[in-house]
Design a protein around this motif. Structure first.
Motif, PDB file in Angstrom:
ATOM      1  N   SER A 167       0.808  -1.220   0.000  1.00 59.75           N
ATOM      2  CA  SER A 167       0.000   0.000   0.000  1.00 59.75           C
ATOM      3  C   SER A 167       0.842   1.271   0.000  1.00 59.75           C
ATOM      4  O   SER A 167       0.329   2.351  -0.252  1.00 59.75           O
ATOM      5  N   TYR A 168       2.135   1.155   0.261  1.00 58.21           N
ATOM      6  CA  TYR A 168       2.992   2.344   0.277  1.00 58.21           C
ATOM      7  C   TYR A 168       4.321   2.131  -0.444  1.00 58.21           C
ATOM      8  O   TYR A 168       5.262   2.882  -0.275  1.00 58.21           O
ATOM      9  N   ARG A 169       4.392   1.145  -1.297  1.00 57.69           N
ATOM     10  CA  ARG A 169       5.654   0.867  -1.987  1.00 57.69           C
ATOM     11  C   ARG A 169       6.035   1.934  -3.008  1.00 57.69           C
ATOM     12  O   ARG A 169       7.168   1.978  -3.474  1.00 57.69           O
ATOM     13  N   SER A 170       5.097   2.827  -3.359  1.00 52.66           N
ATOM     14  CA  SER A 170       5.424   3.904  -4.308  1.00 52.66           C
ATOM     15  C   SER A 170       6.210   5.036  -3.647  1.00 52.66           C
ATOM     16  O   SER A 170       6.764   5.886  -4.330  1.00 52.66           O
ATOM     17  N   ILE A 171       6.293   5.047  -2.326  1.00 52.11           N
ATOM     18  CA  ILE A 171       7.012   6.101  -1.604  1.00 52.11           C
ATOM     19  C   ILE A 171       8.510   5.920  -1.816  1.00 52.11           C
ATOM     20  O   ILE A 171       9.056   4.836  -1.590  1.00 52.11           O
ATOM     21  N   ARG A 172       9.172   6.986  -2.266  1.00 48.08           N
ATOM     22  CA  ARG A 172      10.612   6.896  -2.514  1.00 48.08           C
ATOM     23  C   ARG A 172      11.265   8.271  -2.411  1.00 48.08           C
ATOM     24  O   ARG A 172      10.608   9.293  -2.547  1.00 48.08           O
ATOM     25  N   PRO A 173      12.578   8.277  -2.168  1.00 51.84           N
ATOM     26  CA  PRO A 173      13.300   9.547  -2.071  1.00 51.84           C
ATOM     27  C   PRO A 173      13.457  10.194  -3.442  1.00 51.84           C
ATOM     28  O   PRO A 173      13.480   9.512  -4.469  1.00 51.84           O
ATOM     29  N   ALA A 174      13.579  11.521  -3.433  1.00 56.41           N
ATOM     30  CA  ALA A 174      13.828  12.269  -4.666  1.00 56.41           C
ATOM     31  C   ALA A 174      14.673  13.488  -4.326  1.00 56.41           C
ATOM     32  O   ALA A 174      14.589  14.025  -3.220  1.00 56.41           O
ATOM     33  N   VAL A 175      15.495  13.913  -5.281  1.00 59.49           N
ATOM     34  CA  VAL A 175      16.328  15.099  -5.120  1.00 59.49           C
ATOM     35  C   VAL A 175      16.184  15.936  -6.384  1.00 59.49           C
ATOM     36  O   VAL A 175      16.303  15.417  -7.492  1.00 59.49           O
ATOM     37  N   THR A 176      15.937  17.233  -6.208  1.00 62.95           N
ATOM     38  CA  THR A 176      15.818  18.116  -7.356  1.00 62.95           C
ATOM     39  C   THR A 176      17.198  18.456  -7.913  1.00 62.95           C
ATOM     40  O   THR A 176      18.225  18.183  -7.277  1.00 62.95           O
ATOM     41  N   SER A 177      17.210  19.084  -9.068  1.00 61.21           N
ATOM     42  CA  SER A 177      18.484  19.475  -9.682  1.00 61.21           C
ATOM     43  C   SER A 177      19.202  20.544  -8.875  1.00 61.21           C
ATOM     44  O   SER A 177      20.400  20.748  -9.026  1.00 61.21           O
ATOM     45  N   THR A 178      18.462  21.222  -7.972  1.00 56.72           N
ATOM     46  CA  THR A 178      19.083  22.224  -7.107  1.00 56.72           C
ATOM     47  C   THR A 178      19.496  21.631  -5.755  1.00 56.72           C
ATOM     48  O   THR A 178      19.983  22.344  -4.892  1.00 56.72           O
ATOM     49  N   GLY A 179      19.272  20.333  -5.583  1.00 57.17           N
ATOM     50  CA  GLY A 179      19.724  19.658  -4.375  1.00 57.17           C
ATOM     51  C   GLY A 179      18.726  19.605  -3.236  1.00 57.17           C
ATOM     52  O   GLY A 179      19.086  19.234  -2.127  1.00 57.17           O
ATOM     53  N   ARG A 180      17.478  19.942  -3.496  1.00 58.49           N
ATOM     54  CA  ARG A 180      16.474  19.897  -2.424  1.00 58.49           C
ATOM     55  C   ARG A 180      15.910  18.493  -2.276  1.00 58.49           C
ATOM     56  O   ARG A 180      15.487  17.890  -3.256  1.00 58.49           O
ATOM     57  N   PRO A 181      15.899  17.958  -1.047  1.00 59.92           N
ATOM     58  CA  PRO A 181      15.369  16.613  -0.831  1.00 59.92           C
ATOM     59  C   PRO A 181      13.837  16.621  -0.747  1.00 59.92           C
ATOM     60  O   PRO A 181      13.236  17.522  -0.156  1.00 59.92           O
ATOM     61  N   TYR A 182      13.236  15.638  -1.373  1.00 55.55           N
ATOM     62  CA  TYR A 182      11.787  15.458  -1.346  1.00 55.55           C
ATOM     63  C   TYR A 182      11.471  13.986  -1.151  1.00 55.55           C
ATOM     64  O   TYR A 182      12.329  13.122  -1.311  1.00 55.55           O
ATOM     65  N   VAL A 183      10.212  13.716  -0.843  1.00 55.59           N
ATOM     66  CA  VAL A 183       9.722  12.346  -0.799  1.00 55.59           C
ATOM     67  C   VAL A 183       8.578  12.256  -1.797  1.00 55.59           C
ATOM     68  O   VAL A 183       7.594  12.990  -1.693  1.00 55.59           O
ATOM     69  N   TYR A 184       8.735  11.368  -2.775  1.00 53.78           N
ATOM     70  CA  TYR A 184       7.685  11.121  -3.744  1.00 53.78           C
ATOM     71  C   TYR A 184       6.729  10.113  -3.132  1.00 53.78           C
ATOM     72  O   TYR A 184       7.135   9.018  -2.741  1.00 53.78           O
ATOM     73  N   VAL A 185       5.471  10.489  -3.021  1.00 52.33           N
ATOM     74  CA  VAL A 185       4.479   9.613  -2.408  1.00 52.33           C
ATOM     75  C   VAL A 185       3.760   8.776  -3.463  1.00 52.33           C
ATOM     76  O   VAL A 185       3.399   7.633  -3.215  1.00 52.33           O
ATOM     77  N   GLY A 186       3.578   9.307  -4.647  1.00 51.50           N
ATOM     78  CA  GLY A 186       2.926   8.541  -5.706  1.00 51.50           C
ATOM     79  C   GLY A 186       1.438   8.412  -5.471  1.00 51.50           C
ATOM     80  O   GLY A 186       0.810   9.247  -4.830  1.00 51.50           O
ATOM     81  N   ILE A 187       0.873   7.334  -5.942  1.00 53.45           N
ATOM     82  CA  ILE A 187      -0.561   7.100  -5.831  1.00 53.45           C
ATOM     83  C   ILE A 187      -0.828   6.160  -4.655  1.00 53.45           C
ATOM     84  O   ILE A 187      -0.147   5.149  -4.487  1.00 53.45           O
ATOM     85  N   LEU A 188      -1.778   6.539  -3.827  1.00 59.68           N
ATOM     86  CA  LEU A 188      -2.133   5.728  -2.667  1.00 59.68           C
ATOM     87  C   LEU A 188      -3.591   5.309  -2.774  1.00 59.68           C
ATOM     88  O   LEU A 188      -4.446   6.090  -3.218  1.00 59.68           O
ATOM     89  N   ASN A 189      -3.896   4.115  -2.329  1.00 60.59           N
ATOM     90  CA  ASN A 189      -5.252   3.616  -2.276  1.00 60.59           C
ATOM     91  C   ASN A 189      -6.084   4.516  -1.361  1.00 60.59           C
ATOM     92  O   ASN A 189      -5.599   4.970  -0.315  1.00 60.59           O
ATOM     93  N   ALA A 190      -7.319   4.776  -1.734  1.00 60.50           N
ATOM     94  CA  ALA A 190      -8.178   5.657  -0.943  1.00 60.50           C
ATOM     95  C   ALA A 190      -8.355   5.153   0.488  1.00 60.50           C
ATOM     96  O   ALA A 190      -8.390   5.941   1.434  1.00 60.50           O
ATOM     97  N   GLY A 191      -8.421   3.851   0.675  1.00 59.30           N
ATOM     98  CA  GLY A 191      -8.552   3.298   2.023  1.00 59.30           C
ATOM     99  C   GLY A 191      -7.332   3.591   2.876  1.00 59.30           C
ATOM    100  O   GLY A 191      -7.448   3.874   4.075  1.00 59.30           O
ATOM    101  N   VAL A 192      -6.161   3.544   2.275  1.00 53.14           N
ATOM    102  CA  VAL A 192      -4.920   3.870   2.981  1.00 53.14           C
ATOM    103  C   VAL A 192      -4.933   5.335   3.393  1.00 53.14           C
ATOM    104  O   VAL A 192      -4.583   5.683   4.524  1.00 53.14           O
ATOM    105  N   VAL A 193      -5.349   6.209   2.496  1.00 53.50           N
ATOM    106  CA  VAL A 193      -5.410   7.640   2.807  1.00 53.50           C
ATOM    107  C   VAL A 193      -6.424   7.902   3.918  1.00 53.50           C
ATOM    108  O   VAL A 193      -6.193   8.747   4.789  1.00 53.50           O
ATOM    109  N   GLU A 194      -7.518   7.176   3.937  1.00 50.93           N
ATOM    110  CA  GLU A 194      -8.496   7.335   5.022  1.00 50.93           C
ATOM    111  C   GLU A 194      -7.890   6.959   6.369  1.00 50.93           C
ATOM    112  O   GLU A 194      -8.127   7.639   7.373  1.00 50.93           O
ATOM    113  N   VAL A 195      -7.094   5.899   6.414  1.00 53.68           N
ATOM    114  CA  VAL A 195      -6.425   5.498   7.660  1.00 53.68           C
ATOM    115  C   VAL A 195      -5.442   6.578   8.095  1.00 53.68           C
ATOM    116  O   VAL A 195      -5.423   6.989   9.265  1.00 53.68           O
ATOM    117  N   ILE A 196      -4.629   7.060   7.161  1.00 50.80           N
ATOM    118  CA  ILE A 196      -3.651   8.113   7.472  1.00 50.80           C
ATOM    119  C   ILE A 196      -4.366   9.364   7.971  1.00 50.80           C
ATOM    120  O   ILE A 196      -3.969   9.965   8.974  1.00 50.80           O
TER     121      ILE A 196
END
Length: 90
Positions: A36-65
């Motif tokens: 349910s959360y395997r799409s979550i992964r690290p990302a870094v922009t070309s300017t060096g800013r760290p982000y977390v890519y969340v991707g698509i989540l199941n609606a039921g998972v989002v309701e729990v969160i």
């Protein structure tokens, strides 16, 4: 746009990796299956800013969160970082 140097990129990637691993761990502690959360992964922009890519989540998972987040105590007066203080621009 400025390309970031390799040492800074590694530092930013490590930060993004720690954040994405933390989020995955929190979701696992909620009892959500890894799929349910395997799409979550690290990302870094070309300017060096760290982000977390969340991707698509199941609606039921989002309701729990959402349910968990809505029941957290207000942290505005504790010095903790709130969503308002997080940077949303690159």
């Amino acid at each position: 746009m400025t390309d970031v140097g390799l040492p800074q990129w590694h530092e930013s990637y490590a930060s993004a990796m720690a954040a994405s691993d933390g989020l995955k761990g929190a979701l696992a502690r909620l009892g959500l299956p890894e799929r349910s959360y395997r799409s979550i992964r690290p990302a870094v922009t070309s300017t060096g800013r760290p982000y977390v890519y969340v991707g698509i989540l199941n609606a039921g998972v989002v309701e729990v969160i959402t349910a968990v987040l809505l029941h957290l105590p207000d942290q505005d007066n504790t010095g903790s970082r709130t969503a308002d203080s997080a940077s949303t621009t690159d």
